[in-house]
Design a protein around this motif. Structure first.
Motif, PDB file in Angstrom:
ATOM      1  N   ALA A 197       0.768  -1.617   0.427  1.00 17.63           N
ATOM      2  CA  ALA A 197       0.338   0.268   0.326  1.00 17.63           C
ATOM      3  C   ALA A 197       0.836   0.928  -0.272  1.00 17.63           C
ATOM      4  CB  ALA A 197      -0.976  -0.011   0.940  1.00 17.63           C
ATOM      5  N   MET A 198       1.504   1.173   0.967  1.00 19.09           N
ATOM      6  CA  MET A 198       3.075   2.849   0.597  1.00 19.09           C
ATOM      7  C   MET A 198       3.197   2.626  -0.631  1.00 19.09           C
ATOM      8  SD  MET A 198       5.218   1.708   3.836  1.00 19.09           S
ATOM      9  CE  MET A 198       4.689   2.345   5.469  1.00 19.09           C
ATOM     10  N   LEU A 199       4.557   1.220  -1.072  1.00 16.26           N
ATOM     11  CA  LEU A 199       4.037   1.694  -2.360  1.00 16.26           C
ATOM     12  C   LEU A 199       3.014   1.788  -3.578  1.00 16.26           C
ATOM     13  CD1 LEU A 199       6.540  -1.681  -2.716  1.00 16.26           C
ATOM     14  CD2 LEU A 199       7.376   0.264  -3.054  1.00 16.26           C
ATOM     15  N   ARG A 250       2.874   5.424  -3.505  1.00 17.65           N
ATOM     16  CA  ARG A 250       3.998   6.156  -4.595  1.00 17.65           C
ATOM     17  C   ARG A 250       4.310   6.497  -5.638  1.00 17.65           C
ATOM     18  NH1 ARG A 250       7.969   8.927  -2.083  1.00 17.65           N
ATOM     19  NH2 ARG A 250       9.681   8.285  -3.056  1.00 17.65           N
ATOM     20  N   GLY A 251       2.795   5.636  -6.180  1.00 15.61           N
ATOM     21  CA  GLY A 251       2.608   5.252  -7.424  1.00 15.61           C
ATOM     22  C   GLY A 251       3.441   4.221  -8.066  1.00 15.61           C
ATOM     23  N   SER A 277      16.779   1.775  -3.654  1.00 13.76           N
ATOM     24  CA  SER A 277      15.994   2.540  -4.357  1.00 13.76           C
ATOM     25  C   SER A 277      15.062   3.431  -4.774  1.00 13.76           C
ATOM     26  CB  SER A 277      15.445   1.247  -4.906  1.00 13.76           C
ATOM     27  OG  SER A 277      14.085   1.359  -4.133  1.00 13.76           O
ATOM     28  N   GLY A 278      15.042   4.245  -3.958  1.00 13.03           N
ATOM     29  CA  GLY A 278      13.876   5.435  -3.848  1.00 13.03           C
ATOM     30  C   GLY A 278      12.826   4.914  -4.036  1.00 13.03           C
ATOM     31  N   ALA A 279      12.166   3.637  -3.378  1.00 12.44           N
ATOM     32  CA  ALA A 279      10.471   3.404  -4.046  1.00 12.44           C
ATOM     33  C   ALA A 279       9.926   3.744  -2.725  1.00 12.44           C
ATOM     34  CB  ALA A 279      10.361   1.175  -4.084  1.00 12.44           C
ATOM     35  N   LEU A 280       9.791   3.777  -1.578  1.00 10.52           N
ATOM     36  CA  LEU A 280       9.391   4.053  -0.741  1.00 10.52           C
ATOM     37  C   LEU A 280      10.951   5.181   0.292  1.00 10.52           C
ATOM     38  CD1 LEU A 280       8.156   1.415   1.268  1.00 10.52           C
ATOM     39  CD2 LEU A 280       7.032   2.359  -0.482  1.00 10.52           C
ATOM     40  N   ASP A 281       9.846   6.637   0.998  1.00 15.96           N
ATOM     41  CA  ASP A 281      10.977   7.712   1.059  1.00 15.96           C
ATOM     42  C   ASP A 281      11.217   7.312   3.015  1.00 15.96           C
ATOM     43  OD1 ASP A 281       8.211   7.987   2.582  1.00 15.96           O
ATOM     44  OD2 ASP A 281       8.154   9.755   0.502  1.00 15.96           O
ATOM     45  N   SER A 282      11.928   8.431   3.179  1.00 15.94           N
ATOM     46  CA  SER A 282      12.272   8.810   4.515  1.00 15.94           C
ATOM     47  C   SER A 282      11.231   7.952   5.827  1.00 15.94           C
ATOM     48  CB  SER A 282      12.633   9.653   5.150  1.00 15.94           C
ATOM     49  OG  SER A 282      12.511  11.021   4.634  1.00 15.94           O
ATOM     50  N   MET A 283       9.681   8.569   4.674  1.00 16.81           N
ATOM     51  CA  MET A 283       7.979   8.911   6.577  1.00 16.81           C
ATOM     52  C   MET A 283       7.796   7.953   5.748  1.00 16.81           C
ATOM     53  SD  MET A 283       7.338  10.807   7.713  1.00 16.81           S
ATOM     54  CE  MET A 283       5.596  11.560   8.768  1.00 16.81           C
ATOM     55  N   SER A 284       7.916   6.959   5.108  1.00 16.62           N
ATOM     56  CA  SER A 284       7.812   6.055   4.280  1.00 16.62           C
ATOM     57  C   SER A 284       8.560   5.223   5.829  1.00 16.62           C
ATOM     58  CB  SER A 284       8.132   5.398   3.419  1.00 16.62           C
ATOM     59  OG  SER A 284       6.655   5.802   2.334  1.00 16.62           O
ATOM     60  N   ALA A 285       9.799   5.238   6.195  1.00 16.41           N
ATOM     61  CA  ALA A 285      10.560   3.855   6.358  1.00 16.41           C
ATOM     62  C   ALA A 285      10.461   4.949   7.656  1.00 16.41           C
ATOM     63  CB  ALA A 285      11.691   4.559   6.870  1.00 16.41           C
TER      64      ALA A 285
END
Length: 82
Positions: free
Chosen positions: A15-17, A20-21, A35-43
């Motif tokens: 769902a997080m991915l 982010r499109g 890879s940049g698929a998720l960002d720091s907020m996602s972390a």
């Protein structure tokens, strides 16, 4: 190890991915953050989810975020004794 919890965590990451499109599907060894698929907020959100679902405390300031870059690494992390 509770496969249902890991399955739910996989869905959460998917769902997080999607937010982010990206496609929701990912492999166990696919990079999520480097890879940049998720960002720091996602972390941050992922760490909170892992803590909540698996009862872990990952608040150590020295926690290495690279330990959760792949689903395989997350699985190993939650398998470790507290």
């Amino acid at each position: 190890m509770d496969d249902a919890k890991l399955g739910a965590l996989r869905q959460t990451i998917g769902a997080m991915l999607v937010k982010r499109g990206m496609p929701a599907e990912f492999g166990d060894d696919d990079s999520l953050f480097d890879s940049g698929a998720l960002d720091s907020m996602s972390a941050v959100n992922l760490l909170m989810e892992v803590e909540s679902v698996f009862g872990l405390d990952l608040s150590d300031p020295d926690f290495d975020i690279s330990r959760i870059d792949t689903f395989a690494e997350i699985t190993e992390l939650v398998k470790q004794p507290a």
